[in-house]
Structure formats: structure tokens, C-alpha cells
Design a protein around this motif. Structure first.
Motif, PDB file in Angstrom:
ATOM      1  N   TYR A 129     -10.022 -21.684  27.630  1.00 58.60           N
ATOM      2  CA  TYR A 129     -10.689 -22.868  27.085  1.00 58.60           C
ATOM      3  C   TYR A 129     -11.537 -22.503  25.869  1.00 58.60           C
ATOM      4  O   TYR A 129     -11.522 -23.207  24.839  1.00 58.60           O
ATOM      5  CB  TYR A 129     -11.556 -23.554  28.138  1.00 58.60           C
ATOM      6  CG  TYR A 129     -12.386 -24.670  27.547  1.00 58.60           C
ATOM      7  CD1 TYR A 129     -11.776 -25.807  27.000  1.00 58.60           C
ATOM      8  CD2 TYR A 129     -13.777 -24.578  27.484  1.00 58.60           C
ATOM      9  CE1 TYR A 129     -12.528 -26.821  26.414  1.00 58.60           C
ATOM     10  CE2 TYR A 129     -14.536 -25.586  26.907  1.00 58.60           C
ATOM     11  CZ  TYR A 129     -13.900 -26.701  26.377  1.00 58.60           C
ATOM     12  OH  TYR A 129     -14.652 -27.696  25.782  1.00 58.60           O
ATOM     13  N   ALA A 130     -12.279 -21.402  25.952  1.00 59.83           N
ATOM     14  CA  ALA A 130     -13.098 -20.967  24.818  1.00 59.83           C
ATOM     15  C   ALA A 130     -12.229 -20.643  23.609  1.00 59.83           C
ATOM     16  O   ALA A 130     -12.627 -20.894  22.461  1.00 59.83           O
ATOM     17  CB  ALA A 130     -13.933 -19.745  25.223  1.00 59.83           C
ATOM     18  N   TYR A 131     -11.041 -20.104  23.849  1.00 58.47           N
ATOM     19  CA  TYR A 131     -10.091 -19.811  22.766  1.00 58.47           C
ATOM     20  C   TYR A 131      -9.669 -21.116  22.089  1.00 58.47           C
ATOM     21  O   TYR A 131      -9.739 -21.247  20.859  1.00 58.47           O
ATOM     22  CB  TYR A 131      -8.883 -19.084  23.356  1.00 58.47           C
ATOM     23  CG  TYR A 131      -7.904 -18.501  22.356  1.00 58.47           C
ATOM     24  CD1 TYR A 131      -7.092 -19.317  21.580  1.00 58.47           C
ATOM     25  CD2 TYR A 131      -7.769 -17.116  22.226  1.00 58.47           C
ATOM     26  CE1 TYR A 131      -6.173 -18.770  20.680  1.00 58.47           C
ATOM     27  CE2 TYR A 131      -6.858 -16.560  21.328  1.00 58.47           C
ATOM     28  CZ  TYR A 131      -6.072 -17.389  20.567  1.00 58.47           C
ATOM     29  OH  TYR A 131      -5.169 -16.852  19.674  1.00 58.47           O
ATOM     30  N   ALA A 132      -9.239 -22.083  22.895  1.00 59.43           N
ATOM     31  CA  ALA A 132      -8.773 -23.355  22.342  1.00 59.43           C
ATOM     32  C   ALA A 132      -9.899 -24.114  21.646  1.00 59.43           C
ATOM     33  O   ALA A 132      -9.676 -24.773  20.619  1.00 59.43           O
ATOM     34  CB  ALA A 132      -8.162 -24.208  23.442  1.00 59.43           C
ATOM     35  N   ALA A 133     -11.110 -24.044  22.204  1.00 62.82           N
ATOM     36  CA  ALA A 133     -12.243 -24.764  21.612  1.00 62.82           C
ATOM     37  C   ALA A 133     -12.665 -24.162  20.280  1.00 62.82           C
ATOM     38  O   ALA A 133     -13.084 -24.878  19.367  1.00 62.82           O
ATOM     39  CB  ALA A 133     -13.416 -24.762  22.590  1.00 62.82           C
ATOM     40  N   GLN A 134     -12.546 -22.834  20.158  1.00 60.39           N
ATOM     41  CA  GLN A 134     -12.940 -22.175  18.915  1.00 60.39           C
ATOM     42  C   GLN A 134     -11.842 -22.193  17.856  1.00 60.39           C
ATOM     43  O   GLN A 134     -12.138 -22.162  16.657  1.00 60.39           O
ATOM     44  CB  GLN A 134     -13.341 -20.722  19.213  1.00 60.39           C
ATOM     45  CG  GLN A 134     -14.619 -20.589  20.024  1.00 60.39           C
ATOM     46  CD  GLN A 134     -14.946 -19.145  20.352  1.00 60.39           C
ATOM     47  OE1 GLN A 134     -15.744 -18.510  19.679  1.00 60.39           O
ATOM     48  NE2 GLN A 134     -14.325 -18.620  21.409  1.00 60.39           N
ATOM     49  N   TYR A 135     -10.588 -22.248  18.309  1.00 54.76           N
ATOM     50  CA  TYR A 135      -9.458 -22.197  17.375  1.00 54.76           C
ATOM     51  C   TYR A 135      -8.461 -23.304  17.699  1.00 54.76           C
ATOM     52  O   TYR A 135      -7.277 -23.032  17.953  1.00 54.76           O
ATOM     53  CB  TYR A 135      -8.770 -20.826  17.467  1.00 54.76           C
ATOM     54  CG  TYR A 135      -9.733 -19.660  17.433  1.00 54.76           C
ATOM     55  CD1 TYR A 135     -10.354 -19.272  16.249  1.00 54.76           C
ATOM     56  CD2 TYR A 135     -10.045 -18.951  18.603  1.00 54.76           C
ATOM     57  CE1 TYR A 135     -11.250 -18.210  16.221  1.00 54.76           C
ATOM     58  CE2 TYR A 135     -10.938 -17.895  18.589  1.00 54.76           C
ATOM     59  CZ  TYR A 135     -11.544 -17.533  17.389  1.00 54.76           C
ATOM     60  OH  TYR A 135     -12.432 -16.490  17.368  1.00 54.76           O
ATOM     61  N   PRO A 136      -8.891 -24.566  17.709  1.00 51.16           N
ATOM     62  CA  PRO A 136      -8.011 -25.661  18.164  1.00 51.16           C
ATOM     63  C   PRO A 136      -6.745 -25.835  17.332  1.00 51.16           C
ATOM     64  O   PRO A 136      -5.724 -26.283  17.868  1.00 51.16           O
ATOM     65  CB  PRO A 136      -8.915 -26.895  18.069  1.00 51.16           C
ATOM     66  CG  PRO A 136      -9.967 -26.528  17.072  1.00 51.16           C
ATOM     67  CD  PRO A 136     -10.203 -25.065  17.280  1.00 51.16           C
ATOM     68  N   GLN A 137      -6.789 -25.462  16.072  1.00 49.78           N
ATOM     69  CA  GLN A 137      -5.602 -25.604  15.235  1.00 49.78           C
ATOM     70  C   GLN A 137      -4.575 -24.500  15.487  1.00 49.78           C
ATOM     71  O   GLN A 137      -3.462 -24.562  14.975  1.00 49.78           O
ATOM     72  CB  GLN A 137      -6.011 -25.596  13.749  1.00 49.78           C
ATOM     73  CG  GLN A 137      -6.986 -26.704  13.369  1.00 49.78           C
ATOM     74  CD  GLN A 137      -6.489 -28.088  13.760  1.00 49.78           C
ATOM     75  OE1 GLN A 137      -5.333 -28.436  13.505  1.00 49.78           O
ATOM     76  NE2 GLN A 137      -7.350 -28.872  14.387  1.00 49.78           N
TER      77      GLN A 137
END
Length: 301
Positions: A129-137
Motif C-alpha cells: 500500500y505504501a508503494y502504491a500510495a507513494q508511486y501511484p502512476q
């Protein structure tokens, strides 16, 4: 004479490829990379659309082998040991899930990966989740598997109830208590978090993980992921203010997080599919392999 003819015929058919067993995916390679100030170990195999698999507590990248075998036919699969786990480095800190996600992103960047699908179980789902939230694109799909998201919704209903003791079990005294008794400590998770402890982790896996975590510094690092929960909660509360939009699959055990994680997921993503796996506890990959692996393979297509 008949037996000899049968053997010769079988040999000929094999040479012609008429009688061929099912193709097996190539075994993953064990690799290392220096990224974000830490040495990460990771398993990798396959070609195609990249998928990153993030393990949870009491386990390591080893947990993903049954899924890697299926995914590698169509995907480049990367399964790292998170900082402090498995064969990866043991930095003093921090062990926030945001920093752990930055490690994984740095690894992906070093491998030329510009977009990936991310799967996480337990602590790994927090890192995912932290990965997706920081790098959503840079995340096209995300799958979260049984645990919870600190700082999201009524997260303290989980953090402060049944598992209060181990979420605050860190420091010199806990380390002294578990030294040489790592297996006893982990049996609590492997048995009590399962719907049926006889269908939880295999004896071989229990020995494998116990040996990994018994190495110097590994139990301390594992405890640090819990010490970081309060900062994780602050980070995640901030991330949740900007909901994700990529497809999110949430798989939970009926006898574990149930609907709770699915409800949390809908607070942080606008496109969530939630599945409660019947008769399973927390260890979805081990307790419900036949249900979970095909579901993940289908979702990640």
C-alpha cells in the motif's frame, strides 16, 4: 519382446515430442542489489508484465514459490526479502512501511521497471500500500492479503485488542526471551492465526523460517516493524486523503481479518474487489493455495 517394443516406442515418441510432460516454469534466481542504502536479496524469474511480491512477518520471499511458478509463465516476477528479513541487509532503521516501500521501488528502478503490479501479505500488504500510495502512476494493480492498514478507519480495533502484546513486543527483554526459542514464538502465529493449525505452514517451512530468523540481528529487525506502527499510522492517514484508483484485490481469511481489511481498502481505493476465503485463517498461501493462487493469477493478467 513386447516389453522391448513398448520401451522403444515410448522412447521414439518422447524424441518426437508426442509424449511430453507439462512444462515447468524456470526456477527463480537468487539475486542481490544495493539500493536505497540497503542490500536487498530477491528472487526473480520469467518475462513480461512485471509483478512484485512482498512477504509478511515470520516469512520471507520463500513463501511465494507456489505463486511464482504460475506467474512466471507470463510475467517478470520479483520477490524481495524486505529490509531486515531473509537474506537482505539489517539496517538499524527505520522500519516504517514507507521506507521499506522505497527500498522496493529503488530495486524496481534498478531493474528498469517503470510500472508493476504489486502483491503483499501481512506486513507486506502494508509495504504494498505504501508503494502504491507513494508511486501511484507506477502501479497498475495491487493485491492485499490478510492483515490491516495502520492509521485507516478503526484500525485500533485490531491493534489494541487480541494482538496487543506482540504489536508492542520489542526491545532488549523480548529479544532475550525469544533467543533460542524462535520456533516457540513463531508457533503462536503459525498455529493460532490459522483456521486449522494442521493445514498451516508445513514442517519444512517452519524449520526454514526459524533458521532464517534465528540468524544474528533478524529477530530485532522483525520486532522493529511493529515499533514503527505508530509512524506508519500517521503516514497512512495522510496517504488515505488521496484515494488510489487502480484495481485492488483484497483477499482475507474467514477466520482471520474477514471483512475488516476489505472495509479499510474501500477507504483508500475507489476500485476494490474483496474476497473472504472460506475456512481459511491468516496463512492464505498455505491454507488455501488451490483457491488463492488461481485468483491472484487471474487478477494479475
Amino acid at each position: 519382446m513386447q516389453a522391448m517394443f513398448t520401451k522403444l516406442l515410448a522412447a521414439g515418441l518422447l524424441l518426437l515430442g508426442v509424449v511430453a510432460g507439462p512444462a515447468h516454469a524456470e526456477a527463480p534466481k537468487s539475486q542481490f542489489a544495493e539500493v536505497n542504502g540497503v542490500r536487498l536479496h530477491y528472487l526473480t524469474t520469467g518475462k513480461g508484465d512485471p509483478v512484485i511480491l512482498l512477504h509478511g512477518y515470520t516469512e520471507s520471499s520463500h513463501m511465494w514459490l507456489p505463486l511464482i511458478d504460475k506467474l512466471s509463465k507470463d510475467h517478470l516476477v520479483i520477490a524481495p526479502d524486505l529490509r531486515g528479513f531473509g537474506q537482505s541487509g539489517l539496517p538499524q532503521g527505520p522500519y516504517t512501511k514507507s521506507v521499506m516501500a522505497q527500498d522496493v521501488h529503488a530495486l524496481a528502478t534498478s531493474l528498469g521497471i517503470k510500472s508493476a503490479k504489486v502483491v503483499g501479505h501481512d506486513i507486506g500488504l502494508m509495504v504494498a500500500y505504501a508503494y502504491a500510495a507513494q508511486y501511484p502512476q507506477e502501479v497498475s494493480k495491487i493485491a492485499l492479503m490478510d492483515a490491516f492498514l495502520p492509521g485507516v478507519g478503526n484500525w485500533k480495533d485490531v491493534w489494541l485488542l487480541r494482538d496487543l502484546w506482540h504489536f508492542h513486543f520489542y526491545g532488549e527483554t523480548p529479544l532475550a526471551l525469544v533467543k533460542g526459542r524462535e520456533r516457540t514464538y513463531f508457533e503462536h502465529f503459525w498455529n493460532d492465526f490459522a483456521a486449522d493449525k494442521t493445514k498451516s505452514l508445513s514442517e519444512a517451512d517452519r524449520k526454514f523460517y526459524t533458521n532464517e530468523y534465528a540468524q544474528p540481528g533478524h529477530m530485532r529487525a522483525g520486532f522493529e516493524v511493529f515499533r514503527a506502527f505508530e509512524q506508519d499510522a500517521k503516514d497512512f492517514a495522510g496517504y488515505a486523503k488521496t484515494p488510489l484508483t487502480m484495481p485492488m484485490l483484497v483477499l482475507t481469511g474467514e477466520k482471520a481479518s474477514g471483512e475488516f481489511l476489505i472495509q479499510q481498502a474501500r477507504l483508500v481505493d475507489t476500485n476494490v474487489e474483496g474476497v473472504v476465503v472460506k475456512n481459511s485463517g491468516h496463512w492464505l498461501m498455505e491454507e488455501a493455495t488451490a483457491q488463492v493462487v488461481p485468483k491472484l493469477v487471474d487478477f494479475l493478467k
